[in-house]
Motif scaffolding. Structure first.
Motif, PDB file in Angstrom:
ATOM      1  N   GLY A 174     -35.907  61.773  53.372  1.00 37.61           N
ATOM      2  CA  GLY A 174     -36.359  60.416  53.628  1.00 37.61           C
ATOM      3  C   GLY A 174     -35.331  59.335  53.380  1.00 37.61           C
ATOM      4  O   GLY A 174     -35.657  58.152  53.397  1.00 37.61           O
ATOM      5  N   TYR A 175     -34.063  59.696  53.162  1.00 40.90           N
ATOM      6  CA  TYR A 175     -33.051  58.702  52.834  1.00 40.90           C
ATOM      7  C   TYR A 175     -31.974  58.618  53.918  1.00 40.90           C
ATOM      8  O   TYR A 175     -31.782  59.534  54.712  1.00 40.90           O
ATOM      9  CB  TYR A 175     -32.402  59.031  51.487  1.00 40.90           C
ATOM     10  CG  TYR A 175     -31.839  60.431  51.393  1.00 40.90           C
ATOM     11  CD1 TYR A 175     -30.532  60.703  51.795  1.00 40.90           C
ATOM     12  CD2 TYR A 175     -32.617  61.485  50.910  1.00 40.90           C
ATOM     13  CE1 TYR A 175     -30.015  61.986  51.717  1.00 40.90           C
ATOM     14  CE2 TYR A 175     -32.112  62.769  50.833  1.00 40.90           C
ATOM     15  CZ  TYR A 175     -30.812  63.011  51.231  1.00 40.90           C
ATOM     16  OH  TYR A 175     -30.309  64.286  51.159  1.00 40.90           O
ATOM     17  N   ARG A 176     -31.274  57.498  53.937  1.00 43.78           N
ATOM     18  CA  ARG A 176     -30.194  57.281  54.889  1.00 43.78           C
ATOM     19  C   ARG A 176     -28.931  57.998  54.428  1.00 43.78           C
ATOM     20  O   ARG A 176     -28.688  58.148  53.233  1.00 43.78           O
ATOM     21  CB  ARG A 176     -29.903  55.780  55.019  1.00 43.78           C
ATOM     22  CG  ARG A 176     -31.080  54.954  55.496  1.00 43.78           C
ATOM     23  CD  ARG A 176     -30.729  53.467  55.516  1.00 43.78           C
ATOM     24  NE  ARG A 176     -31.902  52.652  55.808  1.00 43.78           N
ATOM     25  CZ  ARG A 176     -31.903  51.330  55.767  1.00 43.78           C
ATOM     26  NH1 ARG A 176     -30.784  50.679  55.460  1.00 43.78           N
ATOM     27  NH2 ARG A 176     -33.012  50.653  56.050  1.00 43.78           N
ATOM     28  N   SER A 177     -28.133  58.404  55.399  1.00 45.89           N
ATOM     29  CA  SER A 177     -26.855  59.026  55.056  1.00 45.89           C
ATOM     30  C   SER A 177     -25.925  57.981  54.447  1.00 45.89           C
ATOM     31  O   SER A 177     -26.035  56.787  54.723  1.00 45.89           O
ATOM     32  CB  SER A 177     -26.216  59.652  56.290  1.00 45.89           C
ATOM     33  OG  SER A 177     -25.971  58.669  57.275  1.00 45.89           O
ATOM     34  N   GLY A 178     -25.021  58.406  53.624  1.00 49.29           N
ATOM     35  CA  GLY A 178     -24.083  57.511  52.963  1.00 49.29           C
ATOM     36  C   GLY A 178     -23.027  58.319  52.245  1.00 49.29           C
ATOM     37  O   GLY A 178     -22.971  59.546  52.358  1.00 49.29           O
ATOM     38  N   SER A 179     -22.185  57.638  51.505  1.00 49.46           N
ATOM     39  CA  SER A 179     -21.108  58.326  50.806  1.00 49.46           C
ATOM     40  C   SER A 179     -20.902  57.720  49.428  1.00 49.46           C
ATOM     41  O   SER A 179     -21.442  56.660  49.103  1.00 49.46           O
ATOM     42  CB  SER A 179     -19.807  58.232  51.617  1.00 49.46           C
ATOM     43  OG  SER A 179     -19.433  56.874  51.791  1.00 49.46           O
ATOM     44  N   GLY A 180     -20.130  58.392  48.621  1.00 50.31           N
ATOM     45  CA  GLY A 180     -19.861  57.946  47.266  1.00 50.31           C
ATOM     46  C   GLY A 180     -20.458  58.899  46.245  1.00 50.31           C
ATOM     47  O   GLY A 180     -21.510  59.517  46.488  1.00 50.31           O
ATOM     48  N   HIS A 181     -19.777  59.016  45.114  1.00 49.51           N
ATOM     49  CA  HIS A 181     -20.192  59.984  44.091  1.00 49.51           C
ATOM     50  C   HIS A 181     -21.610  59.737  43.596  1.00 49.51           C
ATOM     51  O   HIS A 181     -22.334  60.682  43.280  1.00 49.51           O
ATOM     52  CB  HIS A 181     -19.217  59.924  42.914  1.00 49.51           C
ATOM     53  CG  HIS A 181     -19.508  60.923  41.841  1.00 49.51           C
ATOM     54  ND1 HIS A 181     -19.216  62.267  41.976  1.00 49.51           N
ATOM     55  CD2 HIS A 181     -20.105  60.787  40.628  1.00 49.51           C
ATOM     56  CE1 HIS A 181     -19.600  62.920  40.879  1.00 49.51           C
ATOM     57  NE2 HIS A 181     -20.147  62.044  40.051  1.00 49.51           N
ATOM     58  N   TYR A 182     -22.024  58.471  43.512  1.00 48.28           N
ATOM     59  CA  TYR A 182     -23.328  58.142  42.945  1.00 48.28           C
ATOM     60  C   TYR A 182     -24.367  57.798  44.005  1.00 48.28           C
ATOM     61  O   TYR A 182     -25.415  57.254  43.684  1.00 48.28           O
ATOM     62  CB  TYR A 182     -23.181  56.988  41.940  1.00 48.28           C
ATOM     63  CG  TYR A 182     -22.329  57.388  40.758  1.00 48.28           C
ATOM     64  CD1 TYR A 182     -22.840  58.200  39.746  1.00 48.28           C
ATOM     65  CD2 TYR A 182     -20.995  57.000  40.680  1.00 48.28           C
ATOM     66  CE1 TYR A 182     -22.062  58.591  38.674  1.00 48.28           C
ATOM     67  CE2 TYR A 182     -20.206  57.391  39.607  1.00 48.28           C
ATOM     68  CZ  TYR A 182     -20.735  58.185  38.609  1.00 48.28           C
ATOM     69  OH  TYR A 182     -19.961  58.580  37.552  1.00 48.28           O
ATOM     70  N   TYR A 183     -24.071  58.134  45.278  1.00 49.89           N
ATOM     71  CA  TYR A 183     -25.051  57.881  46.326  1.00 49.89           C
ATOM     72  C   TYR A 183     -25.780  59.169  46.695  1.00 49.89           C
ATOM     73  O   TYR A 183     -25.175  60.132  47.189  1.00 49.89           O
ATOM     74  CB  TYR A 183     -24.400  57.286  47.581  1.00 49.89           C
ATOM     75  CG  TYR A 183     -25.430  56.956  48.644  1.00 49.89           C
ATOM     76  CD1 TYR A 183     -26.215  55.814  48.532  1.00 49.89           C
ATOM     77  CD2 TYR A 183     -25.656  57.809  49.716  1.00 49.89           C
ATOM     78  CE1 TYR A 183     -27.196  55.530  49.468  1.00 49.89           C
ATOM     79  CE2 TYR A 183     -26.632  57.530  50.666  1.00 49.89           C
ATOM     80  CZ  TYR A 183     -27.404  56.390  50.529  1.00 49.89           C
ATOM     81  OH  TYR A 183     -28.388  56.110  51.441  1.00 49.89           O
ATOM     82  N   CYS A 184     -27.076  59.185  46.453  1.00 44.22           N
ATOM     83  CA  CYS A 184     -27.943  60.314  46.820  1.00 44.22           C
ATOM     84  C   CYS A 184     -27.391  61.649  46.323  1.00 44.22           C
ATOM     85  O   CYS A 184     -27.499  62.683  47.005  1.00 44.22           O
ATOM     86  CB  CYS A 184     -28.145  60.360  48.335  1.00 44.22           C
ATOM     87  SG  CYS A 184     -29.129  59.001  48.990  1.00 44.22           S
ATOM     88  N   SER A 185     -26.807  61.641  45.153  1.00 47.37           N
ATOM     89  CA  SER A 185     -26.246  62.857  44.559  1.00 47.37           C
ATOM     90  C   SER A 185     -27.136  63.360  43.432  1.00 47.37           C
ATOM     91  O   SER A 185     -28.106  62.703  43.043  1.00 47.37           O
ATOM     92  CB  SER A 185     -24.832  62.592  44.030  1.00 47.37           C
ATOM     93  OG  SER A 185     -23.978  62.148  45.060  1.00 47.37           O
ATOM     94  N   ARG A 186     -26.771  64.488  42.899  1.00 49.22           N
ATOM     95  CA  ARG A 186     -27.553  65.105  41.829  1.00 49.22           C
ATOM     96  C   ARG A 186     -27.206  64.491  40.483  1.00 49.22           C
ATOM     97  O   ARG A 186     -26.041  64.458  40.076  1.00 49.22           O
ATOM     98  CB  ARG A 186     -27.266  66.605  41.788  1.00 49.22           C
ATOM     99  CG  ARG A 186     -27.991  67.345  40.676  1.00 49.22           C
ATOM    100  CD  ARG A 186     -27.458  68.756  40.560  1.00 49.22           C
ATOM    101  NE  ARG A 186     -28.051  69.471  39.456  1.00 49.22           N
ATOM    102  CZ  ARG A 186     -27.681  69.332  38.176  1.00 49.22           C
ATOM    103  NH1 ARG A 186     -26.719  68.494  37.863  1.00 49.22           N
ATOM    104  NH2 ARG A 186     -28.268  70.034  37.230  1.00 49.22           N
TER     105      ARG A 186
END
Length: 240
Positions: A132-144
């Motif tokens: 349900g989330y948008r794609s993106g980048s970065g260590h703290y974006y949508c990561s574990r």
């Protein structure tokens, strides 16, 4: 329930839009605790080893999930919310306990989440977005976010909490000593005046993707942006 169906439920006003998929991969039973600006599922339930359950929460929900262990009779050895109850019904968990924290839809469609050891540790725990989330980048974006290390095995003696079978939890330095320099309060109430210290660094070294102390925001807070209102769901896993 599919994302489109969840969205339609929200439009109709009966909103249980976001989902927390909570799983127990430990070799023992975990009693889940849930606390927030509303109390889903009565604030808790029991998960036997290998089992899972989905909890629905409304838009803009903000709260925490933790695991209680050793719940027998009228008390849990860790994370107890009073009287050994299966449902915490709005009561918080007694520290030390590992916490998964999340705020949904903050300032629009953005979620903020973390796994916190600020009040100490009792269980390995992780939190990560499922869908349900948008794609993106970065260590703290949508990561574990999480702690995969068993801190109980290497807990400093002065922080250790003992129970059945040995060390069952590890206190934070603030909880153990109640000193301003560890609690980041009074004359230590800014990041500059309360930098990382030896005990917090021990937690951070073991669990780099978890909050280690009060001012660990920059290296611990994760974020994710949803595709639409109420679209995001997350996995919260004990011992995984």
């Amino acid at each position: 329930m599919m994302i489109r169906e969840i969205f339609l439920v929200c439009l109709l006003g009966a909103c249980t839009c976001h989902q927390l998929h909570i799983a127990n991969r430990c070799s023992h039973t975990v009693w889940v605790g849930i606390l927030g600006n509303s109390i889903p599922d009565g604030g808790g339930y029991m998960l036997s080893a290998g089992s899972s359950r989905t909890t629905n929460v409304p838009n803009h929900w903000s709260g925490r999930v933790w695991g209680r262990t050793g719940c027998y009779g009228n008390k849990c050895e860790t994370g107890d919310c009073g009287g050994g109850k299966i449902q915490c019904n709005g009561a918080g968990g007694a520290p030390p306990a590992t916490l998964a924290e999340i705020t949904f839809d903050a300032g629009g469609l953005r979620d903020y989440y973390d796994v916190s050891l600020v009040d100490g540790y009792n269980l390995q725990m992780s939190m990560s977005p499922r869908d349900g989330y948008r794609s993106g980048s970065g260590h703290y974006y949508c990561s574990r976010a999480g702690c995969n290390t068993d801190l109980n095995k290497n807990c400093p003696n002065e922080l250790a909490v003992y129970g059945t079978g040995g060390v069952v939890a590890c206190m934070s330095a603030c909880l153990a000593f109640n000193l301003d320099k560890y609690c980041c309060r009074d004359s230590y109430n800014t990041p500059q005046k309360c930098p990382p210290f030896s005990y917090s660094q021990t937690f951070k070294d073991a669990c780099p993707e978890a909050y280690s102390y009060a001012y660990d925001d920059q290296a611990s807070t994760f974020t994710c942006v949803g595709n639409s209102v109420g679209s995001t769901s997350y996995d919260i896993i004990f011992c995984g």
